[in-house]
Motif scaffolding. Sequence first.
Motif, PDB file in Angstrom:
ATOM      1  N   GLY A 144       0.806  -1.335   0.108  1.00  0.00           N
ATOM      2  CA  GLY A 144       0.011   0.065   0.043  1.00  0.00           C
ATOM      3  C   GLY A 144       0.846   1.138  -0.102  1.00  0.00           C
ATOM      4  N   ARG A 145       1.870   1.362   0.942  1.00  0.00           N
ATOM      5  CA  ARG A 145       2.460   2.602   0.923  1.00  0.00           C
ATOM      6  C   ARG A 145       3.849   2.357   1.041  1.00  0.00           C
ATOM      7  NH1 ARG A 145       1.818   7.665   4.910  1.00  0.00           N
ATOM      8  NH2 ARG A 145       3.949   8.371   5.024  1.00  0.00           N
ATOM      9  N   LEU A 146       4.879   3.008   0.575  1.00  0.00           N
ATOM     10  CA  LEU A 146       6.271   2.939   0.738  1.00  0.00           C
ATOM     11  C   LEU A 146       6.771   4.527   1.112  1.00  0.00           C
ATOM     12  CD1 LEU A 146       7.486   1.047  -2.414  1.00  0.00           C
ATOM     13  CD2 LEU A 146       7.118   0.169  -0.436  1.00  0.00           C
ATOM     14  N   SER A 147       7.567   4.518   2.282  1.00  0.00           N
ATOM     15  CA  SER A 147       7.633   5.933   2.822  1.00  0.00           C
ATOM     16  C   SER A 147       9.335   6.116   3.016  1.00  0.00           C
ATOM     17  CB  SER A 147       7.367   6.105   4.119  1.00  0.00           C
ATOM     18  OG  SER A 147       7.769   4.969   5.114  1.00  0.00           O
ATOM     19  N   PHE A 148       9.876   7.441   2.690  1.00  0.00           N
ATOM     20  CA  PHE A 148      11.246   7.717   2.589  1.00  0.00           C
ATOM     21  C   PHE A 148      11.511   8.941   3.467  1.00  0.00           C
ATOM     22  CE2 PHE A 148      10.164   5.512  -1.182  1.00  0.00           C
ATOM     23  CZ  PHE A 148      11.167   4.449  -1.455  1.00  0.00           C
TER      24      PHE A 148
END
Length: 400
Positions: A291-295
């Motif tokens: 659903g989501r990839l964060s950096f």
Amino acid sequence: MTRSLTILGATGSIGRSTSEVVLAHRDEFRVEAVVGGRDAAALADTAKKLGARFAALADEAGGQALKEALAGTGIDSGAGDAAVIEAAERDADLVLAAISGTAGLRPTHAAMKPGRRLALANKESLVCAGAAFMADARRLRVEIMPVDSEHNALDQALAAGGNKDVEKAIITASGGPFRTWPRERIATASPKEASAHPVWSMGNKINIDSATLMNKGLELIEAHHLFGLEAERLDVLVHPESIVHGLVQWSDGAVTAGLALPDMKVPIANALRHHARLRMDLPRLDLAAIGRLSFERPDEARFPCLTLAKAALRAGGAMPTILNAANEIAVEAYMAGQIGFYAISETVESVCSTFSARKIAAPATVFEALALDEEAREGARRLIPAYTVSTLLSGARKGR
């Protein structure tokens, strides 16, 4: 075509994952030799499962136990430094080099033979002796395949273009166990807390390096030697999901990234059969389910080891060798409860400052690197007693 394989560091986490890959593809590999550290029983078990021809234990005291455990199998064995070097030098098409720490430098270097492929998972070969190691690799026509997930991802991403068109090559970090902790709390962290990695299953030393972010600094130095990229074209992003392992930003604005679930069998399989992928029965990446990839940018105020490693890379010469040696001693002292968390970076900074005035050239040989490594270690050992109980919280006070 069946390829002969030697595994250096067969009983560690990388070695165990390599064994799983090999066992799933018995028709692809014949195991020539396996090397372990101190656990004779584990090494014997690995040698028997893989059908190795030779097993070598680094700890000479365990030689008899290893011999007894292999009795009747037809597997030859040995123990001590000479046996480890013998294993590294035995005829094999491919060597997986996964002995951790500076102890892995000599056998990894000994494994370099003309035309051989070296699947490299020993950081110190490039951090301590990068220039000399890579020069020997070129001279001997050794193909080096990176095993670390970050460098393996970069290696695959860089195939999309040429080095001259690379603006940035970026490796990712999970952020370690203290990613969201305030500096004051990090300063009081116990070795047990620091070694609790949120994603990967690794040895304690590597886990501590992940907690300090020193591992990312060391990986930048490795990337410099592996890919011929200057410090200005290398960077780190914190990516807690550990799905994107490396990214390349190109001069036309495009970005190529290497993605995979965090399982070391993926980059190991790629390194073992470069240009001819092994089919692996592993879970597939489902981005919709994630659903989501964060950096985020790494916070170098809370994790100063990354700053020190970047400075050592920019300084060049012998500074990466010195940095790594001082870090190993400081991490040992921290794990033994002798110093606090931020005394790791303080020790490394002090040792690097002491040596920087000498402007020592990069070691020309592996043996020069090992000699300098020992000198820097001794410098770090002399500093450890200065960090008394009253100074353990100095890192927290500095951050306020």
